[in-house]
Scaffold this motif. Structure first.
Motif, mmCIF file in Angstrom:
data_model
loop_
_atom_site.group_PDB
_atom_site.id
_atom_site.type_symbol
_atom_site.label_atom_id
_atom_site.label_comp_id
_atom_site.label_asym_id
_atom_site.label_seq_id
_atom_site.Cartn_x
_atom_site.Cartn_y
_atom_site.Cartn_z
ATOM 1 N N GLU A 174 4.572 6.538 -7.253
ATOM 2 C CA GLU A 174 5.399 5.007 -7.660
ATOM 3 C C GLU A 174 5.888 4.564 -6.468
ATOM 4 O O GLU A 174 5.492 4.694 -4.890
ATOM 5 C CB GLU A 174 7.572 5.916 -7.069
ATOM 6 C CG GLU A 174 6.925 6.998 -8.576
ATOM 7 C CD GLU A 174 8.468 6.381 -10.129
ATOM 8 O OE1 GLU A 174 8.247 5.143 -9.609
ATOM 9 O OE2 GLU A 174 7.056 6.395 -11.216
ATOM 10 N N GLU A 175 5.708 2.968 -6.618
ATOM 11 C CA GLU A 175 6.418 2.216 -5.385
ATOM 12 C C GLU A 175 6.930 2.486 -4.172
ATOM 13 O O GLU A 175 6.885 2.345 -3.254
ATOM 14 C CB GLU A 175 6.883 0.502 -5.272
ATOM 15 C CG GLU A 175 6.609 -0.333 -4.669
ATOM 16 C CD GLU A 175 5.790 -1.240 -4.666
ATOM 17 O OE1 GLU A 175 5.513 -1.277 -3.434
ATOM 18 O OE2 GLU A 175 4.746 -0.946 -5.562
ATOM 19 N N HIS A 176 7.962 3.014 -4.240
ATOM 20 C CA HIS A 176 9.019 3.794 -2.931
ATOM 21 C C HIS A 176 8.410 4.698 -2.441
ATOM 22 O O HIS A 176 8.269 4.845 -1.242
ATOM 23 C CB HIS A 176 10.549 3.984 -4.146
ATOM 24 C CG HIS A 176 11.482 4.825 -2.688
ATOM 25 N ND1 HIS A 176 11.523 6.210 -2.350
ATOM 26 C CD2 HIS A 176 12.252 4.519 -2.255
ATOM 27 C CE1 HIS A 176 11.435 5.794 -1.285
ATOM 28 N NE2 HIS A 176 12.268 4.904 -1.303
ATOM 29 N N ASP A 177 7.146 4.981 -2.729
ATOM 30 C CA ASP A 177 7.004 7.524 -2.350
ATOM 31 C C ASP A 177 5.744 6.186 -1.973
ATOM 32 O O ASP A 177 6.170 5.938 -1.022
ATOM 33 C CB ASP A 177 6.354 7.787 -3.347
ATOM 34 C CG ASP A 177 8.036 8.408 -4.148
ATOM 35 O OD1 ASP A 177 8.924 8.314 -3.152
ATOM 36 O OD2 ASP A 177 7.605 9.110 -5.290
ATOM 37 N N TYR A 178 5.217 5.018 -2.449
ATOM 38 C CA TYR A 178 3.790 3.688 -1.447
ATOM 39 C C TYR A 178 4.418 3.686 0.065
ATOM 40 O O TYR A 178 3.843 4.291 1.070
ATOM 41 C CB TYR A 178 3.799 3.049 -2.216
ATOM 42 C CG TYR A 178 2.216 2.243 -2.279
ATOM 43 C CD1 TYR A 178 0.986 2.657 -1.882
ATOM 44 C CD2 TYR A 178 2.802 1.037 -1.364
ATOM 45 C CE1 TYR A 178 0.551 2.087 -1.529
ATOM 46 C CE2 TYR A 178 1.447 -0.064 -0.389
ATOM 47 C CZ TYR A 178 0.335 1.225 -0.826
ATOM 48 O OH TYR A 178 -0.700 0.112 0.136
ATOM 49 N N GLU A 179 5.942 3.332 0.176
ATOM 50 C CA GLU A 179 6.405 2.481 0.597
ATOM 51 C C GLU A 179 6.761 3.454 2.249
ATOM 52 O O GLU A 179 6.681 3.170 2.897
ATOM 53 C CB GLU A 179 7.631 1.471 0.751
ATOM 54 C CG GLU A 179 7.513 0.192 0.264
ATOM 55 C CD GLU A 179 6.747 -0.387 0.834
ATOM 56 O OE1 GLU A 179 6.540 -0.763 2.106
ATOM 57 O OE2 GLU A 179 5.548 -1.576 0.279
ATOM 58 N N LEU B 224 -6.035 2.484 -4.880
ATOM 59 C CA LEU B 224 -4.784 2.728 -3.961
ATOM 60 C C LEU B 224 -4.731 3.220 -2.385
ATOM 61 O O LEU B 224 -4.074 2.409 -1.613
ATOM 62 C CB LEU B 224 -4.524 4.697 -4.471
ATOM 63 C CG LEU B 224 -3.509 4.776 -3.783
ATOM 64 C CD1 LEU B 224 -1.568 4.464 -3.797
ATOM 65 C CD2 LEU B 224 -2.921 6.786 -4.323
ATOM 66 N N LYS C 18 3.253 4.753 3.529
ATOM 67 C CA LYS C 18 2.453 3.556 4.029
ATOM 68 C C LYS C 18 3.631 3.812 5.879
ATOM 69 O O LYS C 18 3.374 3.328 6.769
ATOM 70 C CB LYS C 18 2.506 2.657 3.851
ATOM 71 C CG LYS C 18 2.267 1.303 4.582
ATOM 72 C CD LYS C 18 2.137 0.432 3.896
ATOM 73 C CE LYS C 18 3.670 -0.616 4.152
ATOM 74 N NZ LYS C 18 3.978 -1.769 3.789
ATOM 75 N N ASP D 172 -2.974 -2.373 4.233
ATOM 76 C CA ASP D 172 -1.538 -2.669 3.921
ATOM 77 C C ASP D 172 -1.293 -2.568 5.781
ATOM 78 O O ASP D 172 -0.577 -2.387 6.765
ATOM 79 C CB ASP D 172 -0.258 -1.936 3.963
ATOM 80 C CG ASP D 172 0.053 -2.673 2.100
ATOM 81 O OD1 ASP D 172 -0.212 -3.692 2.172
ATOM 82 O OD2 ASP D 172 0.062 -1.675 0.997
ATOM 83 N N SER E 255 -5.146 -0.562 -0.581
ATOM 84 C CA SER E 255 -4.204 -1.339 -1.149
ATOM 85 C C SER E 255 -3.486 -0.787 0.965
ATOM 86 O O SER E 255 -3.305 -1.377 1.127
ATOM 87 C CB SER E 255 -3.115 -1.369 -2.344
ATOM 88 O OG SER E 255 -3.226 0.088 -2.620
#
Length: 159
Positions: free
Chosen positions: A87-92, A125, A95, A132, A128
């Protein structure tokens, strides 16, 4: 590193706080000067006679020693595991965790668990993530796809 009263030599080659050279001075006199200026007397080497010593701001000697120890330690490798359907939140979150680890001077290995035909997703994944994290670290190894996982190692940027 030997400080103040622990210096056993009879006389020392003394350097001042601002780098001025005082020449060879009796240790007792050097200690008195250090006390008067409220600084530490630090012996930098025991290999010569008389040993070279310098006057250093109080506490700075210990800070320098800790920094030197920190530089001597090999960077640790921390592993962060991911899945291709993150998910986007988990990715952030992952990171930010990686940025924190890289800023502390340790390396990060990203491992993405793959099932079936998720190899392309996993590679995208990791690419990216590498983009980042370009400001915090650089990749040491290329993206390695093998069987059930894809992995890449990122080393911190050295100043």
């Amino acid at each position: 590193m030997i400080l103040n009263e622990k210096i056993k030599a009879f006389e020392v080659q003394l350097t001042g706080v601002d780098g001025e050279d005082f020449g060879i001075v009796p240790t007792s006199e050097a200690l008195a000067m250090a006390r008067k200026l409220k600084v530490d007397l630090v012996c930098t080497s025991l290999m010569s006679s008389p040993p070279p010593c310098k006057l250093v701001r109080a506490g700075k000697a210990k800070e320098e020693e800790q920094q030197a120890r920190k530089r001597e330690q090999a960077p640790k490798l921390k592993e962060i595991r991911l899945t291709p359907q993150i998910e986007e939140h988990d990715y952030e979150t992952k990171k930010q965790q990686a940025e924190r680890i890289l800023k502390s001077g340790d390396a990060v290995q990203f491992v993405v668990r793959i099932q079936g035909k998720e190899g392309a997703q996993a590679k995208t994944l990791l690419e990216s993530l590498l983009n980042d994290l370009a400001a915090s670290g650089r990749k040491k190894t290329g993206i390695q796809l093998s069987g059930k996982q894809a992995a890449v190692q990122v080393d911190p940027l050295t100043d």
